[in-house]
Design an enzyme around this catalytic site. Structure first.
Site, PDB file in Angstrom:
ATOM      1  N   CYS A  95      19.271  81.408  18.621  1.00 38.69           N
ATOM      2  CA  CYS A  95      18.515  80.434  19.412  1.00 38.69           C
ATOM      3  C   CYS A  95      18.019  79.300  18.506  1.00 38.69           C
ATOM      4  CB  CYS A  95      17.366  81.102  20.158  1.00 38.69           C
ATOM      5  SG  CYS A  95      15.857  81.303  19.202  1.00 38.69           S
ATOM      6  N   HIS A 108      12.668  81.661  22.041  1.00 37.62           N
ATOM      7  CA  HIS A 108      13.313  82.833  21.441  1.00 37.62           C
ATOM      8  C   HIS A 108      13.325  84.026  22.395  1.00 37.62           C
ATOM      9  CE1 HIS A 108      14.537  86.058  18.900  1.00 37.62           C
ATOM     10  NE2 HIS A 108      13.479  86.723  19.354  1.00 37.62           N
ATOM     11  N   ASP A 133      13.770  89.059  37.703  1.00 41.18           N
ATOM     12  CA  ASP A 133      12.949  87.919  37.313  1.00 41.18           C
ATOM     13  C   ASP A 133      11.646  88.492  36.783  1.00 41.18           C
ATOM     14  OD1 ASP A 133      11.688  88.628  39.982  1.00 41.18           O
ATOM     15  OD2 ASP A 133      10.357  87.058  39.286  1.00 41.18           O
ATOM     16  N   ASP A 182      10.758  82.786  45.722  1.00 39.53           N
ATOM     17  CA  ASP A 182      10.036  83.904  46.320  1.00 39.53           C
ATOM     18  C   ASP A 182       9.198  83.355  47.462  1.00 39.53           C
ATOM     19  OD1 ASP A 182       9.134  86.396  46.883  1.00 39.53           O
ATOM     20  OD2 ASP A 182       7.908  86.641  45.093  1.00 39.53           O
ATOM     21  N   CYS A 210      19.646  86.271  15.687  1.00 42.94           N
ATOM     22  CA  CYS A 210      19.531  85.442  16.897  1.00 42.94           C
ATOM     23  C   CYS A 210      20.011  84.023  16.610  1.00 42.94           C
ATOM     24  CB  CYS A 210      18.079  85.424  17.372  1.00 42.94           C
ATOM     25  SG  CYS A 210      17.807  84.387  18.809  1.00 42.94           S
ATOM     26  N   CYS A 242      15.288  80.289  16.028  1.00 43.46           N
ATOM     27  CA  CYS A 242      15.702  81.107  14.872  1.00 43.46           C
ATOM     28  C   CYS A 242      16.626  80.341  13.928  1.00 43.46           C
ATOM     29  CB  CYS A 242      16.355  82.399  15.348  1.00 43.46           C
ATOM     30  SG  CYS A 242      15.168  83.481  16.153  1.00 43.46           S
TER      31      CYS A 242
HETATM   32 ZN   LIG Z   1      15.757  83.440  18.365  1.00 48.60          ZN
END
Ligand SMILES: [Zn+2]
Length: 367
Positions: free
Chosen positions: A305, A334, A265, A91, A303, A308
């Site tokens: 990730c 997460h 974003d 930016d 999830c 998790c």
């Molecule tokens: Zn997660």
């Protein structure tokens, strides 16, 4: 062409595309984690890669102050400096005008402000803004814009628009001359659709590589933002990227994708994460004030990730209460994973011609 549209949704204006840059291709719609000063808060580059991030966005004005152009040139740009090999947007810094505490003044020649660190006066011209983004090695640079606050008078909004156009002319000329790979112009005009249409038409004459949709999501009601987008988005050239700046909540992104927006974003997912607001497939989980000592489930059972897969709500809740930085890292991992997944799935649904159904199913979890 650096941007190609792969398919458009049959029932909405949503489109799936691919932006090609010198640091890889970015499937769109895409969400970019924000690395204002060259780091996504608390998150490493390896973690960004594991989440499937294809592009991040840094801020030219902040990097101009520190580490500065000289240092950025010495290390051959931000990619090498932060060890990020994929796409970097930057930016320009025009948005910082609305941060009153920075006390940034504007003149026809650019921004004037005191260096936050040593008090010296800086003149940040449209050309210097391009020089900085060149030193950063941006794949996609934004032109300097004049972003008025959402409660600005109509007269101020008009003046800011004129200033944005003047700076855009100067910036793109210089940016092309020094060989910046892709340059996006920023549409201003507040919530006045007619002004935004005018701004777009004028910017189109400069033939930028894409368009930032600026001056929205800065405090106006969300319905007003979507209404403004609805009234002004269709005039943006269909074959170029449309990047809605500063939007990162699930509902707003889905609304905007439906209107044909390609890029987003926002620091919203990571800010929420650090304050214990967790995005999950079953809606928001606000960890503050919740008694989770006995809750050994992951933040989101659906999830994949790292957070998790490994950690429990009780542990993360404990970390946040104790202000352990790991807690903020785990929740950030997460929330970013959630948003990146959401946008990936939105893209798949467009490719399958089922964006509306997808949007409905997600919105039903957000209520
Ligand atoms: Zn997660």
């Amino acid at each position: 062409m650096p941007f190609e549209i792969v398919t458009t949704d049959p029932n909405t204006q949503a489109r799936a595309g691919m932006l090609h840059t010198e640091h890889g291709s970015v499937p769109t719609p895409a969400y970019m984690p924000v690395a204002t000063k060259g780091a996504v808060k608390t998150i490493s580059v390896n973690e960004l890669e594991q989440m499937g991030t294809n592009a991040i966005i840094a801020n030219a004005l902040h990097l101009y102050l520190r580490p500065g152009q000289e240092n950025l040139r010495r290390v051959n740009g931000l990619h090498k400096f932060m060890r990020w090999e994929k796409t970097i947007f930057t930016d320009s810094g025009g948005f910082q005008i609305i941060r009153k505490k920075l006390n940034i003044k504007r003149s026809d020649d650019g921004l004037i402000f005191k260096d936050f660190f040593n008090g010296s006066t800086k003149h940040y011209t449209p050309e210097l803004c391009m020089d900085v983004q060149k030193a950063i090695g941006s794949d996609v640079a934004m032109l300097l814009d004049d972003c008025p606050p959402f409660d600005a008078t109509p007269q101020k909004v008009k003046e800011a628009l004129q200033q944005t156009l003047q700076w855009a002319k100067r910036g793109i000329k210089h940016g092309r001359a020094i060989g910046i790979p892709q340059i996006f112009a920023i549409v201003q005009g507040g919530t006045d659709a007619a002004l935004r249409l005018h701004c777009t038409e004028e910017l189109e004459k400069l033939n930028p590589d894409g368009y930032g949709i600026g001056g929205l999501s800065i405090g106006e009601p969300k319905e007003v933002m979507i209404q403004t987008l609805t009234e002004s988005n269709h005039i943006l050239p269909p074959n170029k990227v449309r990047y809605l700046m500063g939007v990162g909540s699930a509902k707003e992104m889905l609304d905007a994708i439906e209107l044909g927006v390609d890029f987003f974003d926002s620091t919203f997912p990571t800010q929420c994460a650090r304050h214990g607001t967790i995005f999950t497939s079953l809606g928001r989980l606000n960890m503050k004030g919740l008694r989770l000592e006995n809750d050994d489930r992951p933040l989101d059972e659906n999830c994949n990730c790292e957070t998790c897969q490994k950690y429990s709500r009780s542990y993360i809740n404990h970390l946040l209460r104790e202000h352990e930085m790991l807690g903020m890292r785990l929740t950030s991992i997460h929330n970013l994973s959630y948003i990146l997944n959401l946008i990936r799935n939105a893209r798949s649904s467009i490719l399958n011609g089922k964006f509306s159904e997808f949007k409905r199913s997600i919105l039903s979890t957000l209520d």
